[in-house]
Design an enzyme around this catalytic site. Structure first.
Site, PDB file in Angstrom:
ATOM      1  N   ALA A   1       0.991  -1.376  -0.054  1.00 42.44           N
ATOM      2  CA  ALA A   1       0.037  -0.046  -0.039  1.00 42.44           C
ATOM      3  C   ALA A   1       1.004   1.257   0.083  1.00 42.44           C
ATOM      4  O   ALA A   1       1.143   1.896   1.143  1.00 42.44           O
ATOM      5  CB  ALA A   1      -0.935   0.130   1.190  1.00 42.44           C
TER       6      ALA A   1
ATOM      7  N   ILE B   1      -4.451  -0.671  -5.350  1.00 39.60           N
ATOM      8  CA  ILE B   1      -3.534  -1.259  -4.648  1.00 39.60           C
ATOM      9  C   ILE B   1      -3.835  -2.649  -4.981  1.00 39.60           C
ATOM     10  O   ILE B   1      -4.917  -3.228  -4.907  1.00 39.60           O
ATOM     11  CB  ILE B   1      -4.015  -1.089  -3.103  1.00 39.60           C
ATOM     12  CG1 ILE B   1      -3.788   0.095  -2.785  1.00 39.60           C
ATOM     13  CG2 ILE B   1      -3.167  -2.060  -2.140  1.00 39.60           C
ATOM     14  CD1 ILE B   1      -2.259   0.664  -3.005  1.00 39.60           C
ATOM     15  N   THR B   2      -2.873  -3.665  -5.584  1.00 40.89           N
ATOM     16  CA  THR B   2      -2.838  -5.021  -5.958  1.00 40.89           C
ATOM     17  C   THR B   2      -3.184  -5.704  -4.838  1.00 40.89           C
ATOM     18  O   THR B   2      -2.666  -5.687  -3.702  1.00 40.89           O
ATOM     19  CB  THR B   2      -1.655  -5.559  -6.796  1.00 40.89           C
ATOM     20  OG1 THR B   2      -1.494  -4.393  -7.698  1.00 40.89           O
ATOM     21  CG2 THR B   2      -1.793  -6.779  -7.282  1.00 40.89           C
TER      22      THR B   2
ATOM     23  N   GLN C   1       7.215 -10.793 -47.326  1.00 42.25           N
ATOM     24  CA  GLN C   1       8.450 -10.165 -46.748  1.00 42.25           C
ATOM     25  C   GLN C   1       8.054  -9.169 -45.634  1.00 42.25           C
ATOM     26  O   GLN C   1       8.909  -9.206 -44.655  1.00 42.25           O
ATOM     27  CB  GLN C   1       9.421  -9.634 -47.888  1.00 42.25           C
ATOM     28  CG  GLN C   1      10.157 -10.823 -48.563  1.00 42.25           C
ATOM     29  CD  GLN C   1      10.816 -10.066 -49.741  1.00 42.25           C
ATOM     30  OE1 GLN C   1      10.751  -8.706 -50.200  1.00 42.25           O
ATOM     31  NE2 GLN C   1      11.818 -10.814 -50.199  1.00 42.25           N
TER      32      GLN C   1
ATOM     33  N   GLU D   1       4.735  -0.045 -10.996  1.00 44.41           N
ATOM     34  CA  GLU D   1       6.184  -0.064 -10.409  1.00 44.41           C
ATOM     35  C   GLU D   1       7.272   0.944 -11.098  1.00 44.41           C
ATOM     36  O   GLU D   1       8.218   0.584 -11.202  1.00 44.41           O
ATOM     37  CB  GLU D   1       6.735  -1.500 -10.411  1.00 44.41           C
ATOM     38  CG  GLU D   1       5.883  -2.621  -9.621  1.00 44.41           C
ATOM     39  CD  GLU D   1       6.397  -3.858  -9.398  1.00 44.41           C
ATOM     40  OE1 GLU D   1       7.421  -3.736  -9.253  1.00 44.41           O
ATOM     41  OE2 GLU D   1       5.440  -4.884  -9.078  1.00 44.41           O
TER      42      GLU D   1
ATOM     43  N   GLU E   1       8.648   6.981 -17.850  1.00 40.09           N
ATOM     44  CA  GLU E   1       9.435   8.155 -17.694  1.00 40.09           C
ATOM     45  C   GLU E   1      10.170   8.210 -16.330  1.00 40.09           C
ATOM     46  O   GLU E   1      11.548   8.846 -16.455  1.00 40.09           O
ATOM     47  CB  GLU E   1       8.118   9.359 -17.659  1.00 40.09           C
ATOM     48  CG  GLU E   1       7.400   9.565 -18.762  1.00 40.09           C
ATOM     49  CD  GLU E   1       6.493   8.401 -19.450  1.00 40.09           C
ATOM     50  OE1 GLU E   1       6.432   8.049 -20.688  1.00 40.09           O
ATOM     51  OE2 GLU E   1       5.997   7.772 -18.512  1.00 40.09           O
TER      52      GLU E   1
END
Length: 392
Positions: free
Chosen positions: A128, A161-162, A285, A369, A373
């Site tokens: 968190a 929040i995962t 191609q 995560e 940038e």
């Protein structure tokens, strides 16, 4: 020099990796559409993942995990990335950003209390950190932790929040004091999910990665005991976050390589069998050129992820290499997925065609995560600072 993991020798790891490979390819890949349509990981797949030790593969063996190091973790990540990213998300925070805070910074009592349950999957740990106005830069945190006698009282709101909706433990970053020249003023706390004052919002509806769960979490005068303070130190939160994120970025690089490999395989198989005017499109191609670009990116990304992991484990580079690996590999995965849709033509835009799902899934990898940038700033700024230090 990397000399291997003494806790998990190469022959043992080869067997572990082979089991994960077959689990992903034989059990999970055939059920990707089910996962996407139900927006959930089937209970039997979760149970098998727990039985295989996947909830704790990066947790040390003394606490019930498999004890894989980061070099081995990257190989696992490349296997997990081959299928729906929500599978990895289910146990990613246990092994990664949440679990590693405890592994690296927790007291012995804190580790004994939580890590065995995290490694077994009995407890899902959520990291968190992110909140409105403070994403890739934790220095902007507004969540506070104020002393109340011997206890702490946490107030604030976290975002994206995962695993929040399944969490048994929140690893919560909060500001204990204003930042100063010698202190970041950020601490990290272990907060059980059933603590009064915690409110978990509804599951977010996202562009992709169906089956993974993120949500907002509010902390309203949440009172925790002194033993909740990680490491017993009110100023190690920023360092813990940066350390866990740097390690996680290399894992993310490996995961992106796995996604790109799957997109490449789908492209090659489609090009070899789909026809235009009775001719396999793979004979054209311009299609071959797209496949060549995919293959080149995958090979470069795999080499970079492995090298970054080696540098991290040996201690040679734990800042620039992780960011460079995440930057290149996640951007590469996005380009590879885009080319996969192009190779498939109109079919690649249709739901339940794997490359359509991959295209949506990998878009998040350039954001979480640490955005691309932010990685550029870390790499570029770090190299310039190194040059200045040498010059002085």
């Amino acid at each position: 020099m990397y000399t291997g993991n003494p806790d998990v020798p190469d022959d043992v790891f080869t067997d572990v990796l082979k089991q994960i490979h077959h689990f992903v390819r034989d059990r999970v890949v055939p059920r990707e559409t089910e996962i996407m349509n139900t927006d959930a990981i089937p209970a039997d797949l979760r149970a098998q993942a727990a039985e295989m030790g996947l909830f704790g593969y990066a947790i040390p063996q003394e606490w019930g995990g498999l004890g894989l190091d980061l070099v081995q973790d990257v190989e696992v990540a490349m296997e997990l990335g081959y299928t729906s990213l929500s599978l990895r998300s289910m146990f990613g925070t246990n092994n990664g950003i949440a679990g590693q805070v405890l592994v690296g910074f927790g007291t012995d009592d804190q580790k004994a209390r939580w890590l065995p349950h995290i490694a077994s999957g009995d407890v899902v740990a959520s990291f968190a950190l992110t909140e409105p106005g403070a994403g890739s830069n934790p220095a902007g945190l507004k969540t506070t932790a104020k002393p109340s006698g011997q206890d702490w009282v946490i107030d604030g709101r976290k975002q994206f929040i995962t695993n929040a909706t399944e969490a048994g433990l929140f690893v919560v970053f909060a500001r204990t004091a204003a930042a100063s020249s010698d202190s970041t003023g950020i601490a990290v706390f272990l907060v059980p999910a059933d603590t009064p004052g915690i409110e978990v919002g509804p599951k977010d509806s996202k562009m992709g990665q169906e089956g993974s769960r993120t949500a907002d979490v509010a902390f309203n005068a949440v009172q925790v005991r002194p033993e909740a303070l990680v490491g017993g130190d009110g100023d190690l939160g920023y360092r813990a976050a940066m350390t866990a994120l740097a390690r996680g970025r290399i894992h993310m690089a490996g995961l992106a390589v796995g996604c790109a490999q799957r997109a490449l395989d789908e492209s090659v198989n489609y090009a070899a069998t789909a026809t235009q005017g009775g001719i396999p499109i793979g004979d054209f191609q311009l299609v071959q050129a797209m496949i060549a670009d995919q293959q080149t990116g995958v090979m470069a990304g795999r080499a970079l992820a492995r090298e970054a992991a080696r540098l991290y484990v040996t201690g040679a580079d734990r800042r620039i290499a992780p960011s460079a690996a995440k930057l290149f590999c996640t951007e590469m995965a996005g380009k590879t997925a885009d080319l996969a849709v192009q190779v498939h033509g109109g079919s690649g835009y249709m739901r339940e065609v794997p490359v359509e799902r991959i295209y949506r899934d990998v878009r998040l990898m350039r954001l979480y995560e640490g955005t691309s940038e932010i990685q550029r700033l870390i790499v570029g700024g770090g190299l310039v600072r190194q040059a200045k230090n040498r010059a002085s």
